[in-house]
Design an enzyme around this catalytic site. Structure first.
Site, PDB file in Angstrom:
ATOM      1  N   GLU A  40      36.888  82.167 -49.259  1.00  0.00           N
ATOM      2  CA  GLU A  40      37.539  80.940 -49.725  1.00  0.00           C
ATOM      3  C   GLU A  40      38.955  81.243 -50.199  1.00  0.00           C
ATOM      4  O   GLU A  40      39.272  82.386 -50.543  1.00  0.00           O
ATOM      5  CB  GLU A  40      36.745  80.341 -50.891  1.00  0.00           C
ATOM      6  CG  GLU A  40      35.373  79.857 -50.520  1.00  0.00           C
ATOM      7  CD  GLU A  40      35.400  78.595 -49.685  1.00  0.00           C
ATOM      8  OE1 GLU A  40      36.349  77.789 -49.812  1.00  0.00           O
ATOM      9  OE2 GLU A  40      34.466  78.414 -48.888  1.00  0.00           O
TER      10      GLU A  40
ATOM     11  N   ARG B 172      33.358  67.046 -40.946  1.00  0.00           N
ATOM     12  CA  ARG B 172      33.870  67.999 -39.968  1.00  0.00           C
ATOM     13  C   ARG B 172      32.812  68.248 -38.905  1.00  0.00           C
ATOM     14  O   ARG B 172      31.617  68.264 -39.203  1.00  0.00           O
ATOM     15  CB  ARG B 172      34.219  69.340 -40.627  1.00  0.00           C
ATOM     16  CG  ARG B 172      35.253  69.247 -41.705  1.00  0.00           C
ATOM     17  CD  ARG B 172      35.471  70.562 -42.395  1.00  0.00           C
ATOM     18  NE  ARG B 172      34.267  70.979 -43.118  1.00  0.00           N
ATOM     19  CZ  ARG B 172      34.210  71.997 -43.953  1.00  0.00           C
ATOM     20  NH1 ARG B 172      35.280  72.744 -44.186  1.00  0.00           N
ATOM     21  NH2 ARG B 172      33.090  72.309 -44.571  1.00  0.00           N
TER      22      ARG B 172
ATOM     23  N   ARG C 169      34.429  73.073 -38.265  1.00  0.00           N
ATOM     24  CA  ARG C 169      33.957  74.140 -39.148  1.00  0.00           C
ATOM     25  C   ARG C 169      33.128  75.079 -38.285  1.00  0.00           C
ATOM     26  O   ARG C 169      32.199  74.638 -37.607  1.00  0.00           O
ATOM     27  CB  ARG C 169      33.109  73.523 -40.262  1.00  0.00           C
ATOM     28  CG  ARG C 169      32.316  74.498 -41.113  1.00  0.00           C
ATOM     29  CD  ARG C 169      33.234  75.281 -42.029  1.00  0.00           C
ATOM     30  NE  ARG C 169      32.530  75.959 -43.086  1.00  0.00           N
ATOM     31  CZ  ARG C 169      31.834  77.081 -42.940  1.00  0.00           C
ATOM     32  NH1 ARG C 169      31.697  77.636 -41.760  1.00  0.00           N
ATOM     33  NH2 ARG C 169      31.264  77.643 -43.977  1.00  0.00           N
TER      34      ARG C 169
END
Length: 170
Positions: free
Chosen positions: A66, A100, A58
């Site tokens: 999004e 992540r 990320r």
């Protein structure tokens, strides 16, 4: 003569060794790494192939639109144009709650994170911002109406997600 050392120095040596091991483990948890980008999930998340295994990353300090939000596809494509199938270096800043890795992606010495903000494809993510100069980069993109800033009502992804949570709770 070969007299044994008192117990106290050995206890201190063991403490020092344990501390050194702990510090090495902490450093390894946030180690930089390199690999080839093999997948772009969205405008701020990708997979880097490291030792034949994909590592989900990320991008630190930025937030891209999004899925379902205006400019989501363009942001994803902009990140792909920058890094897909390219060798990158990741400066890791930790892990998020989804497991992540969080990091800054460098390709040819240039920060992809900063480039995404400069091109108007992502916001400087205020909640997690360390490099305050990204705000200035975002303001310049906004002033020149680059990327998503052509929309004067562009909504930050964190606000969009919050509205979705409220709507789904009702």
């Amino acid at each position: 003569m070969n007299e044994p050392l008192p117990a106290a120095p050995w206890a201190r040596i063991r403490k020092i060794a344990a501390y050194a091991a702990l510090m090495c483990a902490a450093a390894a948890a946030h180690a930089d790494f390199s690999g080839t980008v093999v997948r772009i999930l969205d405008g701020d998340t990708l997979d880097v192939l490291v030792d034949r295994a994909p590592v989900r990353v990320r991008l630190a300090e930025i937030d891209a639109p999004e899925k379902g939000q205006p400019f989501d596809t363009k942001a994803r494509q902009a990140l792909a144009d920058l890094v897909f199938r390219r060798e990158v270096r990741v400066t890791e800043a930790g892990q998020d709650r989804h497991g992540r890795r969080i990091g800054t992606i460098f390709v040819d010495g240039t920060s992809a994170n900063r480039t995404m903000v400069a091109s108007g494809m992502a916001w400087a993510y205020r909640a997690y911002l360390v490099d305050r100069s990204l705000i200035r980069v975002e303001e310049e993109a906004r002033a020149t109406k680059r990327g998503l800033w052509v929309d004067s009502d562009a909504q930050a992804p964190w606000q969009w997600r919050a509205e979705k949570r409220v709507a789904s709770a009702q």
